[in-house]
Design a protein around this motif. Structure first.
Motif: not given
Length: 366
Positions: A164, A168, A178, A182-184, A187-188, A199
């Motif tokens: 990841l 990034l 960031i 789009e992150l899951k 991942q966040i 972010a």
């Protein structure tokens, strides 16, 4: 719920004046760079007209609104990511907040210095965002170097994080923030310990002169900034920090009269707190009784048991059920007793997703 919003920007753009207006503080707001060194913290009441409406139908002894915490962070300058202008200290302060209010100056005044010697809101935004991005590149590179050997030796624990961060870092090197990726959810969670600066959800606050309040679109800086915001899918809010300071001590009627003279129906500060609430992904539920009516901020999508925990951990631990109705239902039926008689108070379990404006009575046993 402890959530902080940081006020950032270049020196002398109105950050400390905005903080003073928000918190009714008297911190220094002088015409020179780095007037603010240590971050200032203040709690700001969120004005919610629904509290008064509930009180009209469920008379109470006390009304308790919710509050947001704001942090006034010293002005950043070009080169902050390399330590320029105490940059490392100021950037670490940003790392500790949940969202950012980025103040930009949108007016000319030869009596107020600008660190770049000219007014250009979009340039100023790009300076700050570049410094945040460069700091994230540094943080990600250090973390990748730290876990790379363990991943290559077959350590599965850091494999997902390594992949990841590598992905990034490539995006950051392309100049992509960031928050625009789009992150899951998983991942966040991985990124939580690093708390990337780019972010953080951001609202851009355009500080204008009092003369532009009744026609902000006559301000060429605002016109350009609004176009930039549309092109980059960003949100901006315009206000005059000086004006907000001038009206802060007026009583309600005087304030309303003053606002009406500019064609305004709401203070900039009220708009700002509402927008910050939205920026943070928050919503409100209420508890109401003869002793107190109180608003409680929660993240959207919060389950009833976790919402109960915002009141007290014992209520969450011993949760039995939530008795729920809406303000609109209360207005329609006129009282809690009438709601009960008409079967309009719902019985909800732990997994019920609390909705904005719900009025809830939690039943529990410990």
């Amino acid at each position: 719920m402890s959530i902080k919003t940081g006020i950032v920007g270049l020196p002398n753009v109105g950050k400390s004046t905005l903080f003073n207006a928000l918190t009714d503080s008297k911190i220094e707001a002088e015409n020179y760079p780095f007037c603010t060194i240590e971050p200032n913290h203040g709690m700001v009441k969120v004005n919610d007209s629904r509290l008064k409406k509930i009180d009209e139908l469920i008379p109470t002894q006390k009304i308790s609104p919710c509050f947001l915490e704001f942090v006034d962070i010293a002005g950043l300058v070009k080169g902050a990511s390399e330590g320029e202008g105490l940059g490392n200290q100021f950037l670490s302060n940003i790392r500790n907040v949940d969202a950012i209010l980025h103040v930009v100056r949108c007016f000319d005044d030869e009596n107020i210095t600008h660190v770049e010697n000219s007014i250009s809101p979009i340039r100023d935004i790009e300076i700050i965002n570049t410094e945040l991005l460069l700091k994230d590149i540094e943080s990600f590179s250090k973390r990748i170097s730290k876990i790379e050997k363990t991943v290559k030796s077959g350590n599965k624990e850091h494999k997902e994080e390594f992949e990841l961060l590598t992905f990034l870092l490539d995006k950051l090197n392309q100049g992509i923030l960031i928050k625009n990726i789009e992150l899951k959810d998983e991942q966040i969670k991985i990124l939580k310990s690093i708390s990337p600066l780019t972010a953080k959800p951001t609202l851009y606050v355009a500080n204008i002169q009092e003369g532009d309040l009744d026609n902000e679109n006559s301000n060429p800086y605002i016109v350009k900034l609004k176009k930039w915001a549309v092109d980059n899918n960003e949100n901006i809010l315009t206000l005059c920090t000086k004006f907000e300071m001038e009206i802060i001590d007026l009583d309600l009627e005087e304030k309303k009269e003053f606002l009406n003279s500019y064609g305004l129906n709401q203070t900039g500060l009220d708009r700002l707190t509402t927008s910050t609430f939205t920026l943070l992904g928050l919503e409100t539920f209420f508890t109401a009784g003869e002793k107190e009516i109180k608003s409680w901020p929660i993240k959207k999508g919060t389950e009833a048991a976790n919402a109960a925990g915002e009141i007290h951990s014992d209520i969450q631990r011993g949760f039995i059920k939530a008795e729920v109705y809406t303000l609109n239902e209360l207005i329609k039926y006129g009282s809690e007793e009438s709601l009960k008689n008409n079967g309009k108070i719902r019985q909800e379990g732990k997994s019920y997703i609390v909705k904005d404006g719900d009025i809830i009575f939690f039943k529990f046993n410990v």
